[in-house]
Scaffold this active site. Structure first.
Site, mmCIF file in Angstrom:
data_model
loop_
_atom_site.group_PDB
_atom_site.id
_atom_site.type_symbol
_atom_site.label_atom_id
_atom_site.label_comp_id
_atom_site.label_asym_id
_atom_site.label_seq_id
_atom_site.Cartn_x
_atom_site.Cartn_y
_atom_site.Cartn_z
ATOM 1 N N THR A 144 0.831 -1.202 0.000
ATOM 2 C CA THR A 144 0.000 0.000 0.000
ATOM 3 C C THR A 144 0.870 1.259 0.000
ATOM 4 O O THR A 144 1.962 1.266 0.576
ATOM 5 C CB THR A 144 -0.945 -0.009 1.222
ATOM 6 O OG1 THR A 144 -1.648 1.210 1.277
ATOM 7 C CG2 THR A 144 -0.212 -0.203 2.529
ATOM 8 N N SER A 179 -1.484 3.098 10.670
ATOM 9 C CA SER A 179 -2.442 2.228 11.378
ATOM 10 C C SER A 179 -1.757 0.879 11.552
ATOM 11 O O SER A 179 -0.762 0.576 10.882
ATOM 12 C CB SER A 179 -3.731 2.040 10.568
ATOM 13 O OG SER A 179 -3.484 1.195 9.457
ATOM 14 N N TYR A 181 -2.978 -1.809 10.545
ATOM 15 C CA TYR A 181 -3.106 -2.466 9.232
ATOM 16 C C TYR A 181 -1.948 -2.059 8.320
ATOM 17 O O TYR A 181 -1.270 -2.911 7.743
ATOM 18 C CB TYR A 181 -4.454 -2.101 8.564
ATOM 19 C CG TYR A 181 -4.339 -2.145 7.062
ATOM 20 C CD1 TYR A 181 -4.217 -3.368 6.400
ATOM 21 C CD2 TYR A 181 -4.259 -0.968 6.302
ATOM 22 C CE1 TYR A 181 -4.039 -3.410 5.022
ATOM 23 C CE2 TYR A 181 -4.084 -1.012 4.930
ATOM 24 C CZ TYR A 181 -3.973 -2.230 4.294
ATOM 25 O OH TYR A 181 -3.779 -2.273 2.940
ATOM 26 N N HIS A 182 -1.750 -0.730 8.166
ATOM 27 C CA HIS A 182 -0.684 -0.285 7.259
ATOM 28 C C HIS A 182 0.676 -0.827 7.722
ATOM 29 O O HIS A 182 1.529 -1.170 6.904
ATOM 30 C CB HIS A 182 -0.658 1.244 7.177
ATOM 31 C CG HIS A 182 -1.794 1.837 6.378
ATOM 32 N ND1 HIS A 182 -2.938 2.320 6.957
ATOM 33 C CD2 HIS A 182 -1.960 2.025 5.049
ATOM 34 C CE1 HIS A 182 -3.765 2.786 6.018
ATOM 35 N NE2 HIS A 182 -3.197 2.611 4.838
ATOM 36 N N LYS A 185 1.547 -4.227 6.439
ATOM 37 C CA LYS A 185 2.089 -4.239 5.071
ATOM 38 C C LYS A 185 3.595 -3.959 5.078
ATOM 39 O O LYS A 185 4.348 -4.505 4.261
ATOM 40 C CB LYS A 185 1.383 -3.178 4.219
ATOM 41 C CG LYS A 185 -0.099 -3.431 4.001
ATOM 42 C CD LYS A 185 -0.320 -4.537 2.980
ATOM 43 C CE LYS A 185 -1.761 -4.662 2.599
ATOM 44 N NZ LYS A 185 -2.045 -5.765 1.698
HETATM 45 P P1 NAD Z 1 -11.099 -7.332 0.423
HETATM 46 O O1 NAD Z 1 -11.179 -7.401 1.915
HETATM 47 O O2 NAD Z 1 -12.343 -7.039 -0.338
HETATM 48 O O3 NAD Z 1 -10.469 -8.701 -0.138
HETATM 49 C C1 NAD Z 1 -9.490 -9.430 0.540
HETATM 50 C C2 NAD Z 1 -9.877 -10.902 0.440
HETATM 51 O O4 NAD Z 1 -8.893 -11.676 1.110
HETATM 52 C C3 NAD Z 1 -11.233 -11.210 1.095
HETATM 53 O O5 NAD Z 1 -12.077 -11.887 0.199
HETATM 54 C C4 NAD Z 1 -10.867 -12.073 2.293
HETATM 55 O O6 NAD Z 1 -11.859 -13.031 2.600
HETATM 56 C C5 NAD Z 1 -9.551 -12.686 1.866
HETATM 57 N N1 NAD Z 1 -8.655 -13.038 2.986
HETATM 58 C C6 NAD Z 1 -8.281 -12.272 4.027
HETATM 59 N N2 NAD Z 1 -7.474 -12.954 4.845
HETATM 60 C C7 NAD Z 1 -7.321 -14.190 4.308
HETATM 61 C C8 NAD Z 1 -6.613 -15.355 4.686
HETATM 62 N N3 NAD Z 1 -5.891 -15.398 5.815
HETATM 63 N N4 NAD Z 1 -6.686 -16.452 3.897
HETATM 64 C C9 NAD Z 1 -7.423 -16.440 2.761
HETATM 65 N N5 NAD Z 1 -8.124 -15.366 2.345
HETATM 66 C C10 NAD Z 1 -8.076 -14.254 3.120
HETATM 67 O O7 NAD Z 1 -9.959 -6.270 0.100
HETATM 68 P P2 NAD Z 1 -9.618 -5.510 -1.269
HETATM 69 O O8 NAD Z 1 -10.123 -4.128 -1.170
HETATM 70 O O9 NAD Z 1 -9.973 -6.364 -2.420
HETATM 71 O O10 NAD Z 1 -8.034 -5.423 -1.149
HETATM 72 C C11 NAD Z 1 -7.236 -6.503 -1.592
HETATM 73 C C12 NAD Z 1 -5.773 -6.218 -1.283
HETATM 74 O O11 NAD Z 1 -5.376 -5.002 -1.896
HETATM 75 C C13 NAD Z 1 -5.499 -6.073 0.209
HETATM 76 O O12 NAD Z 1 -4.279 -6.698 0.517
HETATM 77 C C14 NAD Z 1 -5.381 -4.578 0.398
HETATM 78 O O13 NAD Z 1 -4.520 -4.277 1.453
HETATM 79 C C15 NAD Z 1 -4.813 -4.126 -0.937
HETATM 80 N N6 NAD Z 1 -5.201 -2.734 -1.249
HETATM 81 C C16 NAD Z 1 -6.519 -2.408 -1.365
HETATM 82 C C17 NAD Z 1 -6.860 -1.093 -1.660
HETATM 83 C C18 NAD Z 1 -8.289 -0.642 -1.789
HETATM 84 O O14 NAD Z 1 -8.532 0.558 -1.996
HETATM 85 N N7 NAD Z 1 -9.276 -1.540 -1.715
HETATM 86 C C19 NAD Z 1 -5.840 -0.140 -1.849
HETATM 87 C C20 NAD Z 1 -4.509 -0.530 -1.723
HETATM 88 C C21 NAD Z 1 -4.187 -1.838 -1.418
HETATM 89 N N1 USQ Z 2 -11.431 9.969 4.992
HETATM 90 C C1 USQ Z 2 -12.305 11.031 5.160
HETATM 91 N N2 USQ Z 2 -13.633 10.750 5.203
HETATM 92 C C2 USQ Z 2 -14.127 9.482 5.071
HETATM 93 C C3 USQ Z 2 -13.229 8.415 4.876
HETATM 94 C C4 USQ Z 2 -11.881 8.692 4.849
HETATM 95 O O1 USQ Z 2 -11.900 12.191 5.262
HETATM 96 O O2 USQ Z 2 -15.343 9.316 5.137
HETATM 97 C C5 USQ Z 2 -9.970 10.229 4.915
HETATM 98 C C6 USQ Z 2 -9.142 9.461 5.936
HETATM 99 O O3 USQ Z 2 -9.020 10.171 7.144
HETATM 100 C C7 USQ Z 2 -7.817 9.312 5.203
HETATM 101 C C8 USQ Z 2 -8.216 9.253 3.737
HETATM 102 O O4 USQ Z 2 -9.542 9.762 3.657
HETATM 103 O O5 USQ Z 2 -7.033 10.444 5.374
HETATM 104 C C9 USQ Z 2 -8.190 7.848 3.151
HETATM 105 O O6 USQ Z 2 -8.981 6.989 3.929
HETATM 106 P P1 USQ Z 2 -9.569 5.644 3.299
HETATM 107 O O7 USQ Z 2 -10.400 4.980 4.341
HETATM 108 O O8 USQ Z 2 -10.179 5.942 1.991
HETATM 109 O O9 USQ Z 2 -8.232 4.825 2.974
HETATM 110 P P2 USQ Z 2 -7.171 4.085 3.904
HETATM 111 O O10 USQ Z 2 -7.619 3.978 5.300
HETATM 112 O O11 USQ Z 2 -5.852 4.707 3.658
HETATM 113 O O12 USQ Z 2 -7.187 2.606 3.321
HETATM 114 C C10 USQ Z 2 -7.528 2.283 1.979
HETATM 115 C C11 USQ Z 2 -7.746 0.781 1.920
HETATM 116 C C12 USQ Z 2 -6.431 0.086 2.260
HETATM 117 C C13 USQ Z 2 -5.326 0.585 1.339
HETATM 118 C C14 USQ Z 2 -5.208 2.099 1.397
HETATM 119 C C15 USQ Z 2 -4.273 2.638 0.331
HETATM 120 O O13 USQ Z 2 -8.758 0.394 2.829
HETATM 121 O O14 USQ Z 2 -6.587 -1.313 2.095
HETATM 122 O O15 USQ Z 2 -4.100 0.031 1.731
HETATM 123 O O16 USQ Z 2 -6.514 2.677 1.104
HETATM 124 S S1 USQ Z 2 -3.344 4.002 0.934
HETATM 125 O O17 USQ Z 2 -4.279 5.033 1.385
HETATM 126 O O18 USQ Z 2 -2.523 4.433 -0.154
HETATM 127 O O19 USQ Z 2 -2.573 3.515 2.054
#
Ligand code: NAD
Ligand code: USQ
Length: 394
Positions: A144, A179, A181-182, A185
């Site tokens: 990420t 976070s 979560y982050h 990664k």
């Molecule tokens: P999502 O939660 O919709 O999909 C993730 C999938 O992984 C789910 O279907 C879940 O059931 C599965 N999963 C989780 N843990 C598992 C495990 N231990 N074993 C098997 N399956 C498992 O998320 P997404 O939005 O599709 O994101 C996918 C990936 O991309 C994530 O790693 C996320 O961090 C990354 N990512 C997403 C975004 C975004 O904006 N959605 C942005 C940047 C990075």
């Molecule tokens: N935010 C608002 N209002 C909202 C929701 C979010 O102002 O209603 C702000 C948050 O405070 C933050 C920004 O928008 O500053 C982004 O928040 P987000 O929830 O859209 O994104 P984030 O928490 O960063 O996570 C999402 C995905 C994660 C991925 C990440 C990419 O859930 O899986 O890793 O985006 S990145 O942001 O580049 O780290």
């Protein structure tokens, strides 16, 4: 190519699997369905109705004639991971299978521990399985952009040349994630880089920005092929949330000043980036990082854009920021490697913002308005998110 998509039931994994299959690759998906359990835990559901994985796969076969092989199980189960790799024999593994919500990871200790164990141990299992069974496999890992945080210098692509006391080296770019979560990664990135160095594995770490949108060429071929769309305060991401809030007349929730700037991309570009990474693998032993985004936007700018193009009145409200993050900062991230490989981005425009609002309006009867409010505060070790007991999987 033979490509295994981990997390292939999720928001991004499913459309990526469809796209790779449509392009003629042999595709399998692995998922433990945890994402569907988080919905139950939070009392929410995808805005767009989605089918069970088995039914999606069956529809895909009917519509396209292509087979996607489903493997249901957990990356934290090492025997299962090895068995899946042994059975499917992939050339590339695309790894989306992690708990991906920053707020979910900040709910309380249980959710932080669950997130880090699920993500870090899952990836570690995968590294061991690849090393033991076939080190030639290319691991395409979803990282990420949030690994870098928001430093007051340009963000480079994974590495930075530093001169210190007269000596120069190329080192991993400093990580300041925001976070647990982050942070998971970041831990993954270190483990993957180390495994490439000691075992000669090959991996591409895709530091992806925030993805928006929901429709892809393949998901539009049949209603049963739709991918999920989250708008709630825990899993919804910013632009996807704003579109839904506009559709139901909820004031757009800008956290704090709204100057938080983030790298973003259209879901269709995620699909293209993944295929480009798979088709252009690194050398054995190489760990490389691509910054996977196309544009950057401040949160307030996105809210104003939605309000401008929506065909009805939209209010914007600055609410106290539940997160600890900088609300005004410098942000300039480099992305050159995916464009060099041929990425042609879909840049955000009025038409696309309007499409998001219209799509959300189509499903507005499914919106649980109560779930929109952010419930997880970074400053507290306990949240008022509606969760009973521990995290999924604990
Ligand atoms: P999502 O939660 O919709 O999909 C993730 C999938 O992984 C789910 O279907 C879940 O059931 C599965 N999963 C989780 N843990 C598992 C495990 N231990 N074993 C098997 N399956 C498992 O998320 P997404 O939005 O599709 O994101 C996918 C990936 O991309 C994530 O790693 C996320 O961090 C990354 N990512 C997403 C975004 C975004 O904006 N959605 C942005 C940047 C990075
Ligand atoms: N935010 C608002 N209002 C909202 C929701 C979010 O102002 O209603 C702000 C948050 O405070 C933050 C920004 O928008 O500053 C982004 O928040 P987000 O929830 O859209 O994104 P984030 O928490 O960063 O996570 C999402 C995905 C994660 C991925 C990440 C990419 O859930 O899986 O890793 O985006 S990145 O942001 O580049 O780290």
């Amino acid at each position: 190519m033979r490509i295994l998509v981990l997390g292939g039931d999720g928001y991004l994994g499913w459309p990526v699997a469809l796209n790779l299959s449509n392009k003629g690759h042999d595709v399998a998906v692995l998922d433990n369905l945890a994402r569907r359990h988080y919905d139950q835990e939070m009392g929410v559901d995808s805005l767009v109705p989605i089918r069970q994985l088995q039914s999606r796969v069956a529809t895909w076969k009917e519509v396209s004639g292509h087979t996607i092989v489903p493997f249901i199980g957990d990356l934290n189960d090492y025997i299962f991971v090895k068995e899946t790799l042994r059975t499917f024999e992939p050339e590339a593994v695309v790894h989306f299978a992690e708990q991906r919500s920053a707020p979910y990871s900040m709910i309380d200790r249980n959710h932080a521990v669950y997130t880090q164990v699920n993500n870090v141990v899952g990836t570690l299992n995968l590294l061991y399985a690849i090393a033991e069974l076939n080190p030639e496999i290319h691991l395409v890992k979803l990282g990420t952009m949030g690994e870098y945080g928001a430093p007051n210098i340009d963000i480079e692509e994974g590495f930075i040349e530093i001169t210190h006391k007269g000596r120069t080296d190329i080192l991993p770019f400093p990580k300041q994630p925001n976070s647990f979560y982050h942070l998971s990664k970041v831990h993954d990135s270190h483990n993957i880089m180390f495994a490439c160095r000691i075992w000669g594995l090959r991996s591409t770490d895709l530091n992806q920005g925030i993805v928006y949108g929901q429709k892809t060429e393949e998901t539009q071929m049949h209603p049963d092929l739709e991918t999920r769309y989250d708008y709630d305060g825990v899993f919804g991401t910013v632009l996807n949330r704003f579109a839904v809030q506009a559709a139901v007349g909820y004031p757009l929730t800008v956290y704090g000043k709204g100057g938080q700037t983030r790298a973003m991309l259209d879901i269709r570009d995620t699909l293209a980036c993944i295929e480009l990474a798979c088709l252009n693998p690194p050398a054995a032993g190489e760990y490389r990082v691509f910054n996977q985004f196309t544009e950057s936007f401040a949160v307030k700018e996105l809210a104003e854009w939605v309000a401008k193009v929506a065909p009805f009145e939209v209010k914007i409200e600055s609410i106290p920021n539940p997160r600890s993050e900088r609300e005004e900062h410098y942000y300039n991230a480099v992305t050159t490697k995916l464009p060099e490989l041929g990425l042609k981005p879909h840049l955000l425009n009025d038409e696309h913002v309007l499409y998001l609002v219209e799509m959300a309006s189509k499903y507005k009867n499914r919106v649980n308005v109560e779930a929109i409010r952010p419930t997880v505060k970074w400053s507290s070790t306990k949240s008022d998110a509606s969760v009973a007991g521990g995290a999924v999987g604990e």
